[in-house]
Structures are given as C-alpha cells and as structure tokens.
Design a protein around this motif. Structure first.
Motif, PDB file in Angstrom:
ATOM      1  N   ARG B   8     -45.320 -50.401 -23.996  1.00  0.00           N
ATOM      2  CA  ARG B   8     -45.297 -51.838 -24.246  1.00  0.00           C
ATOM      3  C   ARG B   8     -46.572 -52.182 -24.992  1.00  0.00           C
ATOM      4  O   ARG B   8     -47.579 -52.501 -24.379  1.00  0.00           O
ATOM      5  N   GLU B 195     -32.647 -49.975 -24.790  1.00  0.00           N
ATOM      6  CA  GLU B 195     -32.093 -51.188 -25.392  1.00  0.00           C
ATOM      7  C   GLU B 195     -32.456 -52.416 -24.575  1.00  0.00           C
ATOM      8  O   GLU B 195     -32.860 -53.446 -25.118  1.00  0.00           O
ATOM      9  N   THR B 198     -36.037 -53.325 -25.050  1.00  0.00           N
ATOM     10  CA  THR B 198     -36.242 -53.900 -26.380  1.00  0.00           C
ATOM     11  C   THR B 198     -35.795 -55.360 -26.406  1.00  0.00           C
ATOM     12  O   THR B 198     -36.507 -56.239 -26.897  1.00  0.00           O
ATOM     13  N   GLU B 201     -38.147 -57.635 -24.457  1.00  0.00           N
ATOM     14  CA  GLU B 201     -39.396 -57.936 -25.160  1.00  0.00           C
ATOM     15  C   GLU B 201     -39.155 -58.894 -26.321  1.00  0.00           C
ATOM     16  O   GLU B 201     -39.960 -59.771 -26.598  1.00  0.00           O
ATOM     17  N   LYS B 202     -38.016 -58.725 -26.979  1.00  0.00           N
ATOM     18  CA  LYS B 202     -37.670 -59.574 -28.116  1.00  0.00           C
ATOM     19  C   LYS B 202     -37.502 -61.028 -27.669  1.00  0.00           C
ATOM     20  O   LYS B 202     -37.976 -61.946 -28.329  1.00  0.00           O
TER      21      LYS B 202
END
Lengths: 295, 383
Positions: B8, B195, B198, B201-202
């Motif tokens: 991260r 996934e 991701t 975090e997005k």
C-alpha cells in the motif's frame, strides 16, 4: 422376422395416455356428442347424432341450437359471468388470507412447521358436505353467531347471514383455503430470507422489500394457489346450493337444473362443454407461466 | 504461511496517531443469544480508508459483530458510532452502510443491471443518474456486456463481482464484507484478493471484512482483529499480530507455532531468559520479560524461524536449541515441514524453504537433528 416388442419406456408412457383416453377423452367425446344432439323424450333423453333414414342412408344430424341458446340467452351468459366473478373473488380472498398464513408457517421454527401444515390440512379429514353443513349451523338465524351476538347485546334481531353472498364466500374460502396455503408455503419455504436483509441493506423499507423481492419471487406459488381455488370454484355446486342466496345462479346450479329438473341432457352437456373451455384457457395460461418461471 | 501483505504505497497508519479521529467506533458492545454470549464487551476503533479484517473461527462472534454494524442485530449493551453518529436506533435501510453477503444474496428475478440499480432506485434517484452510476460500476468490476444476464447465468466469480458492485454503487461510508472470497476456488481467490484491494484503494471506502481464512486477512487487511469466543484476542497490523502474538491462542491461530512452557529465570540485560519446564533447555528472547522472575509463561517459536541440521555426536539441548529425531517430512513444494520428536515426547515443527530442486535431502527420517533459533524468534507470550 423378429417381432419388435415395445420398449419399457413406451409402455410406461403409454399407460397414462391410455388412462386419459379411456377416462377423460372418451367421456368428453360422449358429452360433446350429447351436446350436439337434440333433446327427445325417451331413454336416453336425446336423439342420436347418427341415424339411418328410411332410404337406408346414414345421416349425421348435428344440432347447434343448444350452443346458440347458450350465447343468445342472457340467463346462461350471466350465470357464467357470475361464476367466474365468484371464483375470482374467492381466489383473491383466499390469497389475502392464505398468504400471511403460508408466510408465517414458512418462517416458523422448523420443528413446528409440520404441525402447522397438519392443522391446515386437518379439515380434509372430515366430510366436505359435513363441513359445509356446519356453516349452516353457524350462520343460521338461530345459529351460533346470531345467538352469540344477541346474547352480547350487539344486535336485537337476528341478522341474515345464511343464503347471502357472505355465506357463499365464507363457504368457498373456508373449503378451498388449504389449496392456496400449500403451494404458497412450498414457494415461500424455498425463499431465502437473506434476500430481505439484502434489500433492507440497500435501503428498502420492509414494505418495499416485500413488494419488490418477496412478492415477485412467490408469484409461481400465488398463481398455482389461485388456479387451484379458481378452477374448482367456477363449477362449484354444493356450496352455492347450501349456503348461497337464491339470486346466486351459478353455472354449477344451472347445470344441475338443466340435467335433473329439466331433463335436458343436450343443454346440460353444452353448458359443461363451454365451462370446460372456460377453464382450459386459464389452465393453459398457468402452464405457460410455469414454464416461463422454470426457465 | 507467507507474509505477503499487498503493498500500500504511502498508506498512512492513522491508528498510530493519537490525534486521529476513529471513523467507526465499537464501544463495549455485548450481544447474547439466549445463554451464549456471541460478542463479549468488544471495543474497537477503525479509521477512515482502512481495510479491516475480523478473523476468527466459527462461533467466534465475528459475523455477529458484522451484522450489528449492518443493523441486522442490535447490541444488548454498548454503542456503535459511525462518523460521529450513534447507530443504535438507525434501521439497516437508513444506514450509510452496505454489506456484501457471503451467499451474495443476489435477487434471482432481476438482471445484473437491476440488481446493481436496486439500491439507487430505493433512494429515488433520477433514472439517468442510476443508468450512469450502474454503468460506471459495471466498468469497475469488469462486467460490461453482462447487464441483461440473470444471476443464475453467471459464474461464481461474476456473481461475486455483481454483489460487490451492488454494495458499492451507493457509495457507502462503510462496506461490510462477509467472507467475500469464501465461495471462490483457490486461483480465483488470489486474483480477486488483489482486485478487491485495488478497488478499495481507488474508491477510498472503509472496508470491514469477516473471514476465517488467515491468509486472506493477512494479505488484504491494513489491520486485523483476531476474535475468539466473542472477545477480541488481539488487534494490530498483520505483521504485528503475526510476529508479536500476545497469547497462545493468537500464536497458534495465526500461522503455525511451537509453544513451550517455562519459568522466567532472570531479567538479563538483554531480553528474558526462560527455563523450560518440559526439557533441559533455556529460551532466550531479545524482548523484556512481560512478567516478574519465577512467573510461568508460554514461549512461541515459528517453524520458519528455526534452523534444522544434523546433530553432532553427543550434542544436547541448550539455549534456543532442542535436539530430537525426525519423525516426519512433509513436502509442500515450496517448503518442507519437518516434524521432530523430542525425547520428552513432544513434537515440534520446523520448516525449511525448498531452495534447490529436490534431489537428495541432507536430512532424512530418523536422523538425530538439532533445531536452533535466534533470540528474536523467541516470543514470550504475556497471556
């Protein structure tokens, strides 16, 4: 040359067809034949469709008069319409009463479900006629309900309950309710309650979750239950005869009258034929819906 | 057990900052079902943007805690705060919280599109906005072209992604995930782990995930809480909890650990010295002893932190050294696990990475071996 015996599969499939041909198709054709013949005095009380003329020629005499009368005389048309309406309203009443029952049973703890289902089916263990008669005892002017209301001082005169539409619907709904509850229970017990949680989680209030999730998913059960009440209720004879008012000329009563009072077999047969067609349409629709739901 | 926490970059660690305001606060929450206490006086602070894992076996109370956060269960006592708001009297359909169910709970009579749009529809958003947001979600979970499919026409992985899209489309303050990868097979699970991280975090949405799979919790979570019998056994980053277990339960639940019993011998200048009560050996650690001299403690040593070699003739157990016979060798492909029987009857597990292609092992069954480790590998369990 060897004789080819029909395979076991063919035999198994042939048996129900044979059964249906013997006990459904053949009687149906006989009824159709009677419906297309003329009434006559004698035994049997109708003229043959096939007969020999004096010159020895085989002639077919078809009488469409009975069917024409059915469609031209408003008496019959009204009886059909009334029967369909009574059956439809009974189906809806059963649905409104039966849905909460089926839902409650499906959500009850597992060990109690069989007992509750037993209680739904329990009335079937006594005679149908006896149960309808019992309603007379409840609804009569000096029956249980009127006596209770009189004793409680709610009314000063017995109120007319028996031989009204109320009595008719009470009788039909009472007798056919299990046919609504059982298919509904079958669908609702398969329903995963986590879907309701998911709907609530996504912002659906309880009532909204019911309308958008539970209700559409129990539609097959609703249709099955409705058909199981509607179809026999259309031709119902005993309940309207014993509990219904004199104005409730339903098709079952008219049929009985034509057959036994007027002894007009061809007319009664024609009535039965049209009734059958009226019922085949909703059944076909129901099967179509079932087929679509299972796909 | 690999330690592969998905990187991260630049992720802050708000739990180390005493000034930071927790986003989700669970305050002394207790929940009973009849006589059993499902959640026992749990207090927990979770910060904005975390991917927090509740890890525990079945019956540990992790799912009950999650269901209380969603609003499906009410705490018997204690409070749950979200973004400063007390959630006690807020029904599930009014909480800014969404949940991804273990069974996915997709509506079978609705298409993929309708499933995802359901929550927005309930909020009464305009049709055009619903369409746009559903399309954006389908793109995010890579399900474009599947709009009109029904759930039963999808594979397990696709269903999982519909469930994720449906729970994310309302942009909840908090997303709850109940065993999000539990129904997927192993290969798909690994890919989906990445996934999910991701996507998290997005979008920057705070995730709380329930899992019984320690690998899943270790690789995905910013922090995790190990639950046992309704209480929190330990809370920390995956590395903290793995390297510094506070109790025998945590040491043995997370990964594998050899646990020994002993008495604190002396408070040495560097770390603690513990005398084994099971063997004629000592355990030396590099951390200060948690208890006074003479106290009974447990010591945990991880199999991968031990070295194994043939014992010299006449060599005996000593400090951070045990001697025994190889009872079993398990070949895992990427590593070997040796089971070494000690003369006192106990067995210990020692792993060894498979550095060379398997030709001939220098150590084999019934060999007399010495097992050694450095003081940093000796974890003295305070509880």
């Amino acid at each position: 040359m060897r004789l080819r015996l029909p395979s076991g599969r063919t035999l198994v499939l042939a048996l129900p067809f044979l059964w249906l041909s013997l006990f459904f198709l053949a009687p149906f054709l006989i009824v159709a034949k009677i419906a297309l013949s003329e009434a006559a005095l004698g035994i049997p009380p109708y003229a043959p469709v096939l007969r020999w003329t004096d010159e020895g020629v085989l002639t077919v005499v078809l009488n469409l008069g009975n069917l024409a009368t059915l469609f031209s005389d408003p008496f019959y048309f009204d009886a059909y319409l009334r029967s369909l309406r009574v059956a439809a309203i009974s189906g809806l009443l059963c649905l409104v009463i039966g849905y909460p029952m089926a839902y409650a049973i499906a959500r009850a703890p597992e060990h109690r479900r069989n007992l509750l289902l037993m209680l739904v089916v329990l009335p079937f263990w006594t005679s149908f006629l006896l149960r309808v008669m019992a309603w007379i005892g409840l609804l009569a002017d000096n029956g249980v309900i009127n006596n209770l209301l009189l004793a409680a001082g709610v009314i000063s005169q017995p109120i007319q309950l028996l031989y009204t539409d109320f009595a008719l619907y009470a009788g039909i709904v009472y007798c056919y309710l299990p046919f609504m509850v059982l298919p509904l229970y079958a669908t609702l017990s398969k329903f995963d309650p986590v879907l309701i949680e998911a709907a609530a989680d996504l912002g659906a209030r309880p009532w909204r979750a019911f309308l958008t999730i539970t209700l559409p998913l129990s539609l097959p059960g609703i249709i099955a239950g409705f058909m199981l009440v509607f179809i026999p209720a259309v031709g119902e004879f005993v309940i309207p005869e014993l509990l219904g008012g004199p104005g409730a000329q339903l098709i079952g009563r008219v049929l009985w009258m034509e057959f036994f009072t007027n002894r007009d077999w061809p007319m009664a047969a024609a009535l039965a034929m049209v009734l059958l067609l009226l019922l085949v349409i909703p059944i076909a629709w129901f099967q179509h819906m079932q087929g679509r739901a299972s796909r | 057990m690999q330690q592969a926490n998905i990187a991260r970059p630049g992720s802050a660690e708000p739990w180390r900052d005493p000034e930071a305001e927790p986003y989700v606060r669970v305050i002394n929450v207790t929940k009973r079902f009849g006589a059993t206490v499902a959640v026992d006086d749990v207090s927990l602070d979770i910060y904005r943007g975390e991917l927090f894992a509740l890890l525990g076996g079945s019956g540990s109370g992790k799912t009950t805690l999650l269901r209380m956060l969603a609003g499906f269960e009410r705490p018997d006592s204690g409070r749950i705060m979200l973004d400063g708001q007390d959630m006690a009297d807020v029904p599930p359909y009014e909480r800014p919280v969404n949940m991804m169910f273990q069974s996915y709970a997709l509506f079978p009579h609705m298409s993929v599109e309708q499933n995802i749009a359901f929550g927005l529809k309930m909020d009464g958003l305009p049709r055009s906005e619903i369409r746009d947001r559903v399309a954006a979600m389908l793109e995010l979970v890579q399900l474009k072209g599947f709009e009109k499919r029904r759930p039963h026409e999808l594979s397990g992985g696709q269903r999982q992604r519909v469930a994720l899209a449906r729970s994310l489309v309302k942009q909840p303050k908090l997303l709850l995930l109940d065993e999000p990868l539990g129904a997927l097979d192993k290969n798909l699970r690994e890919q989906t782990q990445f996934e999910l991280v991701t996507i998290q975090e997005k979008l920057g949405i705070t995730f709380i995930m329930v899992t019984h799979d320690q690998e899943e919790a270790m690789t995905m979570a910013t922090r995790l809480a190990v639950m046992n019998h309704g209480y929190l056994a330990q809370v920390g980053t995956p590395a903290e909890v793995y390297e510094y277990p506070q109790s025998r339960f945590v040491a043995e639940f997370l990964g594998t650990a050899n646990v020994f019993e002993g008495l604190i011998k002396a408070e040495g200048p560097t770390g603690a010295l513990i005398e084994s009560t099971e063997f004629d050996a000592f355990f030396q650690s590099d951390t200060d002893p948690p208890k006074p001299e003479g106290a009974r403690v447990f010591v945990a040593v991880r199999p991968e932190k031990m070295r194994i070699r043939r014992a010299d003739v006449g060599e005996n157990a000593g400090t951070n050294r045990l001697v025994g016979t190889v009872r079993d060798i398990a070949y895992y492909g990427d590593f070997f696990m040796f089971v070494v029987a000690l003369p006192e009857g106990k067995s210990i597990r020692v792993s060894r990475p498979n550095l060379a292609r398997l030709t001939e092992l220098p150590i084999t069954w019934d060999d007399r071996v010495a097992v050694e480790w450095e003081p940093f590998a000796t974890v003295v369990l305070p509880e």
